[in-house]
Design a protein around this motif. Structure first.
Motif, PDB file in Angstrom:
ATOM      1  N   ILE A 107     -28.808  -2.905  -4.420  1.00 37.29           N
ATOM      2  CA  ILE A 107     -28.316  -3.409  -5.708  1.00 37.29           C
ATOM      3  C   ILE A 107     -27.535  -2.321  -6.437  1.00 37.29           C
ATOM      4  CG2 ILE A 107     -29.064  -4.170  -8.007  1.00 37.29           C
ATOM      5  CD1 ILE A 107     -31.334  -5.723  -6.493  1.00 37.29           C
ATOM      6  N   LYS A 108     -28.027  -1.093  -6.403  1.00 36.80           N
ATOM      7  CA  LYS A 108     -27.295   0.022  -7.027  1.00 36.80           C
ATOM      8  C   LYS A 108     -25.931   0.197  -6.372  1.00 36.80           C
ATOM      9  CE  LYS A 108     -31.261   2.797  -8.486  1.00 36.80           C
ATOM     10  NZ  LYS A 108     -32.001   4.059  -8.243  1.00 36.80           N
ATOM     11  N   LEU A 109     -25.898   0.104  -5.041  1.00 37.05           N
ATOM     12  CA  LEU A 109     -24.635   0.231  -4.323  1.00 37.05           C
ATOM     13  C   LEU A 109     -23.662  -0.863  -4.769  1.00 37.05           C
ATOM     14  CD1 LEU A 109     -23.667   1.205  -0.892  1.00 37.05           C
ATOM     15  CD2 LEU A 109     -23.312  -1.206  -1.349  1.00 37.05           C
ATOM     16  N   LYS A 110     -24.146  -2.093  -4.880  1.00 31.21           N
ATOM     17  CA  LYS A 110     -23.279  -3.195  -5.275  1.00 31.21           C
ATOM     18  C   LYS A 110     -22.835  -3.059  -6.735  1.00 31.21           C
ATOM     19  CE  LYS A 110     -22.343  -5.714  -1.947  1.00 31.21           C
ATOM     20  NZ  LYS A 110     -21.042  -5.439  -1.315  1.00 31.21           N
ATOM     21  N   CYS A 111     -23.707  -2.556  -7.593  1.00 31.28           N
ATOM     22  CA  CYS A 111     -23.291  -2.307  -8.984  1.00 31.28           C
ATOM     23  C   CYS A 111     -22.159  -1.287  -9.009  1.00 31.28           C
ATOM     24  CB  CYS A 111     -24.464  -1.814  -9.824  1.00 31.28           C
ATOM     25  SG  CYS A 111     -25.648  -3.101 -10.272  1.00 31.28           S
ATOM     26  N   TRP A 112     -22.311  -0.186  -8.273  1.00 35.41           N
ATOM     27  CA  TRP A 112     -21.262   0.824  -8.206  1.00 35.41           C
ATOM     28  C   TRP A 112     -19.985   0.202  -7.636  1.00 35.41           C
ATOM     29  CZ3 TRP A 112     -18.783   2.346  -3.741  1.00 35.41           C
ATOM     30  CH2 TRP A 112     -17.820   3.351  -3.903  1.00 35.41           C
ATOM     31  N   TYR A 113     -20.132  -0.580  -6.566  1.00 31.14           N
ATOM     32  CA  TYR A 113     -18.992  -1.201  -5.902  1.00 31.14           C
ATOM     33  C   TYR A 113     -18.191  -2.047  -6.902  1.00 31.14           C
ATOM     34  CZ  TYR A 113     -16.437  -4.149  -2.545  1.00 31.14           C
ATOM     35  OH  TYR A 113     -15.458  -4.815  -1.842  1.00 31.14           O
ATOM     36  N   TYR A 114     -18.887  -2.905  -7.639  1.00 32.06           N
ATOM     37  CA  TYR A 114     -18.185  -3.802  -8.552  1.00 32.06           C
ATOM     38  C   TYR A 114     -17.738  -3.107  -9.835  1.00 32.06           C
ATOM     39  CZ  TYR A 114     -19.145  -7.539  -5.334  1.00 32.06           C
ATOM     40  OH  TYR A 114     -19.177  -8.323  -4.210  1.00 32.06           O
ATOM     41  N   THR A 116     -16.621  -0.046  -9.882  1.00 33.45           N
ATOM     42  CA  THR A 116     -15.408   0.635  -9.421  1.00 33.45           C
ATOM     43  C   THR A 116     -14.262  -0.368  -9.262  1.00 33.45           C
ATOM     44  OG1 THR A 116     -16.795   2.198  -8.207  1.00 33.45           O
ATOM     45  CG2 THR A 116     -14.479   2.158  -7.620  1.00 33.45           C
ATOM     46  N   ALA A 117     -14.562  -1.521  -8.687  1.00 30.48           N
ATOM     47  CA  ALA A 117     -13.543  -2.557  -8.496  1.00 30.48           C
ATOM     48  C   ALA A 117     -13.049  -3.096  -9.837  1.00 30.48           C
ATOM     49  CB  ALA A 117     -14.104  -3.693  -7.648  1.00 30.48           C
ATOM     50  N   LYS A 118     -13.939  -3.235 -10.780  1.00 29.84           N
ATOM     51  CA  LYS A 118     -13.550  -3.758 -12.096  1.00 29.84           C
ATOM     52  C   LYS A 118     -12.577  -2.807 -12.793  1.00 29.84           C
ATOM     53  CE  LYS A 118     -15.354  -5.510 -16.420  1.00 29.84           C
ATOM     54  NZ  LYS A 118     -16.492  -5.691 -17.291  1.00 29.84           N
ATOM     55  N   VAL A 119     -12.896  -1.512 -12.743  1.00 28.24           N
ATOM     56  CA  VAL A 119     -12.012  -0.521 -13.364  1.00 28.24           C
ATOM     57  C   VAL A 119     -10.638  -0.546 -12.701  1.00 28.24           C
ATOM     58  CG1 VAL A 119     -11.627   1.975 -13.650  1.00 28.24           C
ATOM     59  CG2 VAL A 119     -13.880   0.991 -14.167  1.00 28.24           C
ATOM     60  N   GLY A 121      -9.410  -3.055 -10.998  1.00 27.04           N
ATOM     61  CA  GLY A 121      -8.836  -4.403 -11.036  1.00 27.04           C
ATOM     62  C   GLY A 121      -8.780  -5.074  -9.680  1.00 27.04           C
ATOM     63  N   THR A 122      -9.406  -4.448  -8.667  1.00 24.14           N
ATOM     64  CA  THR A 122      -9.393  -5.006  -7.310  1.00 24.14           C
ATOM     65  C   THR A 122     -10.512  -4.401  -6.465  1.00 24.14           C
ATOM     66  OG1 THR A 122      -8.107  -5.316  -5.293  1.00 24.14           O
ATOM     67  CG2 THR A 122      -7.681  -3.294  -6.530  1.00 24.14           C
ATOM     68  N   CYS A 123     -11.024  -5.199  -5.553  1.00 26.93           N
ATOM     69  CA  CYS A 123     -12.019  -4.686  -4.601  1.00 26.93           C
ATOM     70  C   CYS A 123     -11.359  -3.835  -3.519  1.00 26.93           C
ATOM     71  CB  CYS A 123     -12.792  -5.839  -3.949  1.00 26.93           C
ATOM     72  SG  CYS A 123     -13.950  -6.661  -5.072  1.00 26.93           S
ATOM     73  N   SER A 124     -10.059  -3.929  -3.400  1.00 18.92           N
ATOM     74  CA  SER A 124      -9.324  -3.151  -2.393  1.00 18.92           C
ATOM     75  C   SER A 124      -9.395  -1.659  -2.654  1.00 18.92           C
ATOM     76  CB  SER A 124      -7.864  -3.592  -2.354  1.00 18.92           C
ATOM     77  OG  SER A 124      -7.782  -4.945  -2.003  1.00 18.92           O
ATOM     78  N   VAL A 125      -9.768  -1.278  -3.856  1.00 17.00           N
ATOM     79  CA  VAL A 125      -9.835   0.139  -4.207  1.00 17.00           C
ATOM     80  C   VAL A 125     -10.745   0.911  -3.252  1.00 17.00           C
ATOM     81  CG1 VAL A 125     -11.742  -0.098  -5.865  1.00 17.00           C
ATOM     82  CG2 VAL A 125     -10.109   1.781  -6.114  1.00 17.00           C
TER      83      VAL A 125
END
Length: 154
Positions: A107-114, A116-119, A121-125
């Motif tokens: 869950i921590k990994l996914k929080c970091w993932y999203y 980072t993606a939110k900042v 603006g894309t999951c491709s980051v």
């Protein structure tokens, strides 16, 4: 001092219904009844009642808890059985904790993932990130999960 089932229910934060269920299942052989048949709890009943609740929370079955409570009523001759039961339950709880820790790490990994993606603006980051860009604890968990996953695939 004696307590009614309603009073003990409030003190230990367990419903009257649950306490009656425990009694019906034979988990409270220590509880006395008055002349009218009403259960009367004593101060020394608190410890076994808390024990029942925590054993239940640890995943122990009603059958196992009943067996434990009966062993307690039998006295010192069952100390070894009780010790073995607690050793087995300790192992089960430790395994549950490890599993929950892995879940929390995911869950921590996914929080970091999203985050980072939110900042970005894309999951491709994440495709462009180097290991040095990933927080150490996240990277270690990610690598351990990849190792488990890829080892199972081989």
């Amino acid at each position: 001092m004696y307590y009614t089932i309603g009073e003990i229910s409030k003190i230990i934060n367990v419903s009257v219904h649950t306490l009656r269920f425990y009694a019906k299942e034979g988990l409270m052989p220590f509880v006395e009844r008055n002349k009218s048949g009403i259960r009367m709890f004593k101060d020394e009943d608190f410890e076994p009642l808390f024990m029942i609740e925590y054993l239940k929370k640890s995943g122990m079955s009603i059958k196992e808890i009943r067996e434990f409570m009966n062993w307690c009523m039998q006295g010192d001759e069952t100390i070894g059985k009780r010790l073995n039961m607690f050793r087995e339950q300790q192992k089960k709880v430790e395994d549950q904790i490890k599993e929950l820790q892995t879940t929390l790490d995911l869950i921590k990994l996914k929080c970091w993932y999203y985050e980072t993606a939110k900042v970005a603006g894309t999951c491709s980051v994440h495709k462009a990130l180097k290991p040095a860009d990933i927080p150490k604890d996240i990277l270690e968990f990610k690598e351990s999960m990849e190792k488990i996953y890829f080892n199972r695939q081989l």
